[in-house]
Design a protein around this motif. Structure first.
Motif: not given
Length: 929
Positions: A178-195, A420-431
């Motif tokens: 989970r941590l690894i995912f969060c670190f990646f997500a925060e630096d790639t705008d997946i979390f709507n904000g760097t860091g 933009k397209e990558a972010l739009a398709a990324f979340l939520p993760l596929d179950a």
């Protein structure tokens, strides 16, 4: 030091205040230089710099300088005569603000801020004796991230010992994923904000409540937007998007953080996670959670070129050829895209997912080219992650494999469709989840990757989410192709645990005799062949080369051939080396099998420069030779007209019948009876390295006379006591005859040919030799007593060496000679008396050439680094011997070892048809006792 330890030391150095005088020594210390080495450099005893810097011979020339003078200082280092004289590999200049360096061998350079130079530590790894591949230089981030995650992992287990218990270790591993995912997500705008993730921890927590803050963020990522109104989320947690996909389902418990652990966490978050490379990162990070592997942390990198040795001939080459043939034809491109969308890649020993990730990225690259040619560059991918399936026995590795695929999918979307397209398709993760955490050898592979239309449900260990009904997914894959691949654990039979032996029993018992002698990896090949009988698939694995050599061939391959499978392609032996020089790399092969009946088989070899050579074959036999599917089995009789080859003599004496040269000289002077009964004694190492030992050799009728020697009497009494105390009844029986060896295979009337049982694979020829009648051969070697000299010419030939390498197998990387598999099966045409006379002469010339270089040992003479340059007379003698041998076989010299093996197997096949390959009683040898 391993790469992770070096990265940590370099990072610590960069964080300290810059000390111009101390920096060069601290830099070398960070790369593993010992205190004694640094002391000599400080004193000037070994510092060769002519510029007032630090110059370590064969290593690096470093100089610190005034602010702003870095570039000109680097130029001065490059132009320095001392740099050239000392054969420095690197030059480095820094003023504490910037740093520049150059690899003088490759010409590569770096220039960066001083505080940023740890990001380039991979550039200098050869200073620590670590032979790098280019990928690790370009992706030093993965080492840095692994280093920091490892420190955090260890610190958390220290603060939360209950999380280290077996029952809670999966919780700990899931938390790290989970941590690894969060670190990646925060630096790639997946979390709507760097860091955002790291900044929230920094702002909202202290060491007492870090676990609570992280827990609330994890909880937010598990709540759908529609359900958040009544979830009572803190405002600072509510900004995190819904992620789930199973990653944040289940327990959201978080371990407690000490001040140090919290500091480590923030350091990790401050890395630039956009640089993560799932090809590399997954392999390394799995070692964080594996106590046994942590000692080699950062060394678990499998290079992409090595993985492609499996994937390219398995299916990628075919797809690329289809892409080239399609050109710009829209219909052909569409058909190819539809085909790719239905390809399933299945790795039943997937580890952290390297093979699956590389396969996914390669297919996305081909698909992107198709879309580009069709004018649909922005088109959403039609390649589902559910087509990339794996089985992995370790929980954390399975989680990392799933996460690596998710990251690879996002990165490919960014590359081929845009951020933009990558972010739009990324979340939520596929179950959907197709990485199964189970023992692949106890699991029916059809339950993970069934034929289309089979109504089975996928079993899982609930990694990220409960799986969907698999038949529904497979229906969408109707008519697709399945490719099985991977790098399963090797483990020779003596290294297998009881549980692993039971795994082999599950696969082989009742169908294969001798299965206990197989390497562990053999079970994956057998399971793949069984799988292929129930659904169409092509399989390829990296395996130990021993599966296609020696005694494992007649055990394993007939069972595989019985399933209707053939070897469709293969790579002959090469080193599967990773990062470190101390990771010598195991010798492996790649074997691809199928039951499709493909007429075009492909055999790949690597030349001395690493270039891949491809040969198209009508059939590839289990020894990876172009020829029929022959299996070479042990024979009890020697080749026609040849002497029998017997094991040497075994003393089983506790060392008391063996005498060193020094003992012989010292004790023989005072005891002539003792000296009279000594005979030269040679094992493999003695003979090759020119060592001289002796043994007491006493015939039955000499026993009473020998006891008159006090030295002999004492030694024989020690032998008697040793044998009486043995647990083996057969050894105790010989206590009554302490003067004789336990096993006497034979002695010579005139001379003995000695053949070492183990010999280095680097030698161009087997070091067979001639001993006089007095010599006794130890059981670490084979002996041919009173053999015609032309037998030596045969054994000393290149032809014989390649046969031994193919059919006898190896001990680690050394040739492991077998008399019954190697000598007794060696195919030969009928030799005329002229042939024998010519070979007698060529063997004599080899012996004379060796005498020419006395006192050089055989180890010296046959060292490949010197054989071709320093021992011309010996080389010419061997060349003449090869000329005679090979003209006997085909009337000319062979072009290469491949052609030699093909001829030998053809002759062996002819002997089989004529009924010459039949076990029979061994020829006698003179036995004395």
């Amino acid at each position: 030091m391993n790469a992770v330890e070096i990265e940590q030391a370099v990072s610590d150095l960069a964080e300290q205040p810059f000390d111009a005088e101390e920096f060069p020594f601290a830099f070398l210390e960070a790369f593993g230089n010992k205190a004694t080495t640094l002391k000599r450099l400080r004193s000037g005893a070994s510092n060769k710099s002519d510029l007032g810097g630090l110059l370590q011979t064969n290593n690096i020339h470093i100089r610190t300088c005034a602010p702003g003078a870095v570039t000109e200082t680097l130029t001065a280092l490059r132009d320095s005569p001392a740099t050239a004289r000392a054969k420095a590999k690197y030059i480095l200049a820094t003023d504490g603000q910037t740093l520049e360096a150059e690899d003088l061998t490759s010409g590569d350079t770096i220039a960066c801020d001083y505080t940023d130079f740890p990001n380039h530590f991979g550039f200098f790894l050869t200073l620590a004796g670590i032979s790098t591949v280019r990928a690790i230089k370009e992706n030093a981030f993965d080492i840095r991230a692994t280093s920091r995650l490892n420190r955090l992992y260890v610190e958390l287990l220290k603060d939360n010992p209950d999380w280290g218990a077996a029952e809670r270790r999966p919780d700990m591993n899931h938390f790290m994923a989970r941590l690894i995912f969060c670190f990646f997500a925060e630096d790639t705008d997946i979390f709507n904000g760097t860091g955002l993730f790291t900044a929230t921890i920094d702002q909202m927590s202290d060491r007492t409540n870090t676990h609570e803050v992280i827990g609330e963020m994890f909880r937010a990522m598990n709540i759908r937007p529609a359900d958040r109104a009544g979830a009572s989320l803190p405002r600072w947690a509510d900004v995190f998007p819904y992620v789930n996909g199973g990653l944040f389902s289940g327990s959201l418990d978080v371990p407690r953080f000490s001040r140090i652990a919290r500091s480590y966490l923030l350091h990790i978050g401050n890395l630039d996670w956009t640089q993560i490379n799932p090809d590399i990162f997954g392999s390394m990070i799995q070692a964080v959670a594996d106590d046994e592997e942590r000692g080699a942390l950062g060394m678990h990198y499998t290079s992409v070129p090595n993985i492609l040795k499996v994937l390219n001939p398995l299916f990628l080459d075919d797809l690329r050829a289809a892409l080239e043939a399609a050109g710009d034809n829209a219909r052909k491109l569409l058909n190819l895209r539809n085909r790719i969308a239905r390809i399933r890649v299945f790795d039943p020993a997937c580890g952290s997912g390297n093979f699956l990730v590389i396969a996914y990225k390669q297919l996305r690259e081909i698909e992107a080219e198709i879309n580009k040619r069709r004018g649909e560059a922005d088109r959403k991918t039609e390649i589902p992650l559910t087509n990339f399936r794996g089985i992995e026995i370790r929980h954390f590795s399975a989680e990392i494999a799933r996460l690596a695929l998710i990251i690879a999918e996002y990165q490919c979307d960014v590359t081929y469709r845009g951020q933009k397209e990558a972010l739009a398709a990324f979340l939520p993760l596929d179950a959907q989840n197709w990485i199964t955490c189970e023992n692949a050898l106890r699991l029916d592979w059809l339950s993970v990757c069934p034929p289309t239309g089979m109504e089975v449900r996928h079993r899982t260990d609930d990694l990220f989410a409960p799986p969907l009904d698999q038949a529904q997914i497979d229906f969408e894959n109707e008519g697709g192709e399945t490719y099985i691949c991977g790098n399963p654990p090797y483990l020779g039979n003596k290294l297998q645990s009881d549980e692993q032996k039971d795994d082999l029993r599950t696969v082989f018992d009742g169908r294969v005799k001798g299965w206990k002698s197989l390497d562990y990896v053999a079970a994956w090949l057998m399971k793949a062949a069984d799988y292929g009988t129930r659904t169409k698939a092509v399989s390829a694995f990296v395996t130990t080369n021993s599966l296609c050599q020696g005694q494992q061939v007649p055990i394993l391959w007939p069972a595989i051939f019985e399933t209707g499978h053939e070897i469709e392609f293969a790579y002959t032996s090469f080193k599967w080396a990773n990062l470190a020089s101390y990771n010598a790399g195991v010798i492996v092969i790649v074997v691809g099998i199928s039951n499709t009946g493909a007429s075009r088989k492909r055999l790949y070899t690597l030349d001395t420069d690493g270039a891949v050579l491809e040969k198209v074959c009508s059939n590839i036999n289990p020894y990876l030779v172009d020829g029929p599917n022959l299996v070479v089995e042990s024979r009890r009789e020697p080749p026609r007209d040849s002497a029998p080859m017997l094991f040497g003599n075994m003393p089983r004496d506790g060392g008391h019948l063996i005498v060193s040269r020094e003992q012989m000289v010292a004790e023989g002077q005072t005891d002539p009876i003792f000296r009279y009964y000594l005979r030269p004694f040679f094992g493999s190492e003695d003979f090759i390295q020119g060592k001289t030992r002796y043994c007491l050799w006493i015939e039955k009728n000499q026993y009473e006379d020998a006891l008159k020697s006090p030295l002999i009497a004492r030694r024989l009494e020690a032998v008697r006591q040793m044998r009486l105390e043995s647990k083996a009844g057969s050894t105790r029986d010989f206590a009554k005859v302490p003067h004789r060896f336990v096993q006497i295979q034979g002695t010579a009337g005139q001379s003995t040919l000695i053949v070492p049982r183990v010999s280095s694979e680097r030698r161009p020829y087997l070091p067979v030799g001639l001993l006089d009648r007095s010599a006794v051969v130890a059981d670490s070697a084979f002996a041919l007593y009173d053999a015609p000299l032309w037998n030596m010419a045969v054994i000393a030939s290149r032809l014989h060496l390649v046969w031994i390498a193919a059919v006898c197998g190896k001990l680690k990387t050394d040739y492991r000679y077998s008399n019954t598999l190697g000598w007794n099966t060696f195919p030969s045409p009928i030799l005329t008396e002229k042939n024998k006379a010519d070979l007698n002469e060529s063997a004599s010339q080899i012996l004379i050439a060796r005498e020419h270089y006395y006192p050089a040992t055989l180890g010296n003479m046959y060292d490949p680094d010197h054989f071709y340059t320093d021992y011309a007379v010996l080389r010419e003698a061997h060349d003449r011997n090869d000329e005679i041998m090979e003209r006997i076989y085909i009337g000319r010299r062979f072009k290469n070892d491949t052609e030699r093996l093909e001829k030998l197997f053809a002759l062996y096949g002819q002997e089989q048809k004529r009924g010459l390959v039949v076990a029979s009683a061994p020829s006698g040898a003179r036995r004395r006792g």
